[in-house]
Design an enzyme around this catalytic site. Structure first.
Site, PDB file in Angstrom:
ATOM      1  N   GLY A  51       0.980  -1.548  -0.035  1.00 33.14           N
ATOM      2  CA  GLY A  51      -0.018  -0.020  -0.025  1.00 33.14           C
ATOM      3  C   GLY A  51       0.837   1.091  -0.103  1.00 33.14           C
ATOM      4  N   GLU A 105       3.850   3.871   6.397  1.00 35.56           N
ATOM      5  CA  GLU A 105       2.550   3.356   6.232  1.00 35.56           C
ATOM      6  C   GLU A 105       1.764   3.971   5.526  1.00 35.56           C
ATOM      7  OE1 GLU A 105       1.314   0.256   5.959  1.00 35.56           O
ATOM      8  OE2 GLU A 105       0.706  -0.356   7.732  1.00 35.56           O
ATOM      9  N   ASP A 106       0.726   3.272   4.460  1.00 36.30           N
ATOM     10  CA  ASP A 106      -0.168   3.660   4.101  1.00 36.30           C
ATOM     11  C   ASP A 106      -1.243   4.406   4.995  1.00 36.30           C
ATOM     12  OD1 ASP A 106      -1.038   1.248   4.498  1.00 36.30           O
ATOM     13  OD2 ASP A 106      -1.890   0.735   2.499  1.00 36.30           O
ATOM     14  N   ASP A 109      -5.222   1.588  10.868  1.00 35.07           N
ATOM     15  CA  ASP A 109      -6.501   1.394  11.092  1.00 35.07           C
ATOM     16  C   ASP A 109      -6.908   0.710  12.633  1.00 35.07           C
ATOM     17  OD1 ASP A 109      -9.384   0.189   8.673  1.00 35.07           O
ATOM     18  OD2 ASP A 109      -9.074  -0.618  10.936  1.00 35.07           O
ATOM     19  N   LYS A 137      -7.146   6.522  10.750  1.00 38.37           N
ATOM     20  CA  LYS A 137      -8.703   6.135  11.156  1.00 38.37           C
ATOM     21  C   LYS A 137      -8.442   6.066  12.647  1.00 38.37           C
ATOM     22  CE  LYS A 137      -9.846   3.675   7.369  1.00 38.37           C
ATOM     23  NZ  LYS A 137     -10.651   2.156   6.849  1.00 38.37           N
ATOM     24  N   PHE A 158     -14.048   2.955   4.625  1.00 38.29           N
ATOM     25  CA  PHE A 158     -13.076   2.375   3.529  1.00 38.29           C
ATOM     26  C   PHE A 158     -12.693   3.133   2.280  1.00 38.29           C
ATOM     27  CE2 PHE A 158     -11.075  -0.693   0.780  1.00 38.29           C
ATOM     28  CZ  PHE A 158     -10.374  -1.671   1.430  1.00 38.29           C
ATOM     29  N   VAL A 159     -11.362   3.299   2.268  1.00 43.15           N
ATOM     30  CA  VAL A 159     -10.863   4.102   1.168  1.00 43.15           C
ATOM     31  C   VAL A 159      -9.735   3.082   0.177  1.00 43.15           C
ATOM     32  CG1 VAL A 159     -10.755   6.247   2.437  1.00 43.15           C
ATOM     33  CG2 VAL A 159      -8.781   4.858   2.671  1.00 43.15           C
ATOM     34  N   ASP A 165      -5.579  -0.279  -1.819  1.00 43.63           N
ATOM     35  CA  ASP A 165      -6.321  -1.018  -2.618  1.00 43.63           C
ATOM     36  C   ASP A 165      -7.787  -1.615  -1.927  1.00 43.63           C
ATOM     37  OD1 ASP A 165      -5.122  -2.964  -0.734  1.00 43.63           O
ATOM     38  OD2 ASP A 165      -5.938  -4.679  -2.179  1.00 43.63           O
ATOM     39  N   ARG A 171      -5.398   0.892  -6.928  1.00 47.18           N
ATOM     40  CA  ARG A 171      -4.341   1.374  -6.351  1.00 47.18           C
ATOM     41  C   ARG A 171      -3.910   2.598  -7.187  1.00 47.18           C
ATOM     42  NH1 ARG A 171      -2.160  -1.917  -2.426  1.00 47.18           N
ATOM     43  NH2 ARG A 171      -2.415  -4.143  -2.512  1.00 47.18           N
TER      44      ARG A 171
HETATM   45  P1  IMP Z   1      -4.629  -2.445  10.854  1.00 45.48           P
HETATM   46  O1  IMP Z   1      -3.671  -3.643  11.183  1.00 45.48           O
HETATM   47  O2  IMP Z   1      -5.780  -2.677  11.099  1.00 45.48           O
HETATM   48  O3  IMP Z   1      -4.033  -1.025  11.285  1.00 45.48           O
HETATM   49  O4  IMP Z   1      -4.443  -2.300   9.254  1.00 45.48           O
HETATM   50  C1  IMP Z   1      -3.536  -1.623   8.338  1.00 45.48           C
HETATM   51  C2  IMP Z   1      -3.476  -2.291   7.032  1.00 45.48           C
HETATM   52  O5  IMP Z   1      -4.984  -2.514   6.742  1.00 45.48           O
HETATM   53  C3  IMP Z   1      -3.262  -1.063   6.054  1.00 45.48           C
HETATM   54  O6  IMP Z   1      -1.783  -1.263   5.889  1.00 45.48           O
HETATM   55  C4  IMP Z   1      -3.929  -1.439   4.869  1.00 45.48           C
HETATM   56  O7  IMP Z   1      -2.953  -2.424   4.154  1.00 45.48           O
HETATM   57  C5  IMP Z   1      -5.360  -2.109   5.398  1.00 45.48           C
HETATM   58  N1  IMP Z   1      -6.321  -1.002   5.356  1.00 45.48           N
HETATM   59  C6  IMP Z   1      -6.808  -0.710   6.696  1.00 45.48           C
HETATM   60  N2  IMP Z   1      -7.835   0.438   6.189  1.00 45.48           N
HETATM   61  C7  IMP Z   1      -7.990   0.291   4.887  1.00 45.48           C
HETATM   62  C8  IMP Z   1      -8.858   1.158   3.774  1.00 45.48           C
HETATM   63  O8  IMP Z   1      -9.860   1.730   4.252  1.00 45.48           O
HETATM   64  N3  IMP Z   1      -8.432   0.974   2.580  1.00 45.48           N
HETATM   65  C9  IMP Z   1      -7.540  -0.043   2.176  1.00 45.48           C
HETATM   66  N4  IMP Z   1      -6.711  -0.875   3.103  1.00 45.48           N
HETATM   67  C10 IMP Z   1      -7.021  -0.466   4.281  1.00 45.48           C
END
Ligand code: IMP
Length: 181
Positions: A51, A105-106, A109, A137, A158-159, A165, A171
């Site tokens: 990402g 990081e992208d 969440d 977020k 969700f984005v 992606d 992407r």
């Molecule tokens: P976390 O472990 O829940 O913080 O998730 C992080 C990863 O989930 C990111 O690196 C993304 O790859 C993916 N992710 C979380 N939210 C989104 C979203 O809204 N769109 C796309 N990918 C997301």
């Protein structure tokens, strides 16, 4: 891809929510903060694939430091729901022992991916570790994380786009889009 007000990615529809101009403005701001905070240091940027590939490319070109970048992988996401399962960090081919590290990081969440990444990297005794994320977020965070650099906080939607992606697609846009249905 050309700019569109709405895009279709697989069966979902998304509407433009963060235009390219705003992304670039925020990336310049964060790059200036990092360049200031790390003046005189030679940090290693660790960009988390897939990402962050576009964000990392734009961020690095705004960084005014002698630095290295390496690309690592650690996925915990499928479709639009976090799986909660995390995998190992792969592709770390730089010795980070005693070095200042900045994770790129992208999107953060739940924060579980970053928490796991921090644990894994700390075992290699870097001098310091900071997190730099394009998007955050805040309402979804499940763990306490110190995120020093963040380009933009967004609501719990969700984005896609600009590297992010939905199921592997979406992407290749310059702007970021939010799901509507
Ligand atoms: P976390 O472990 O829940 O913080 O998730 C992080 C990863 O989930 C990111 O690196 C993304 O790859 C993916 N992710 C979380 N939210 C989104 C979203 O809204 N769109 C796309 N990918 C997301």
């Amino acid at each position: 891809m050309k700019e569109h007000k709405t895009i279709q990615v697989k069966e979902k529809t998304f509407v433009i929510s963060i235009p390219e101009s705003e992304l670039q403005e925020q990336i310049k701001r964060v790059a200036a903060e990092i360049s200031r905070d790390y003046a005189g240091c030679q940090p290693v940027f660790l960009a988390v694939l897939n990402g962050s590939f576009i964000f990392a490319a734009d961020l690095l070109r705004e960084i005014d430091l002698h630095c290295e970048i390496s690309f690592v992988k650690l996925a915990s996401y499928e479709g639009t729901k976090t799986t909660g399962s995390v995998r190992e960090v792969i592709g770390l081919n730089v010795d980070i022992t005693g070095r200042p590290v900045i994770i790129v990081e992208d999107i953060v969440d739940t924060g579980l991916t970053m928490a796991h990444m921090l644990d894994t990297l700390k075992a290699q005794n870097p001098a310091s570790i900071d997190i730099c994320t394009l998007l955050l977020k805040p309402s979804k965070l499940q763990v306490k994380l110190d995120i020093r650099y963040c380009c933009k906080e967004i609501p719990d939607d969700f984005v896609v786009g600009y590297g992010l992606d939905y199921d592997g697609f979406g992407r290749n846009t310059k702007d970021i889009y939010t799901i509507i249905k």
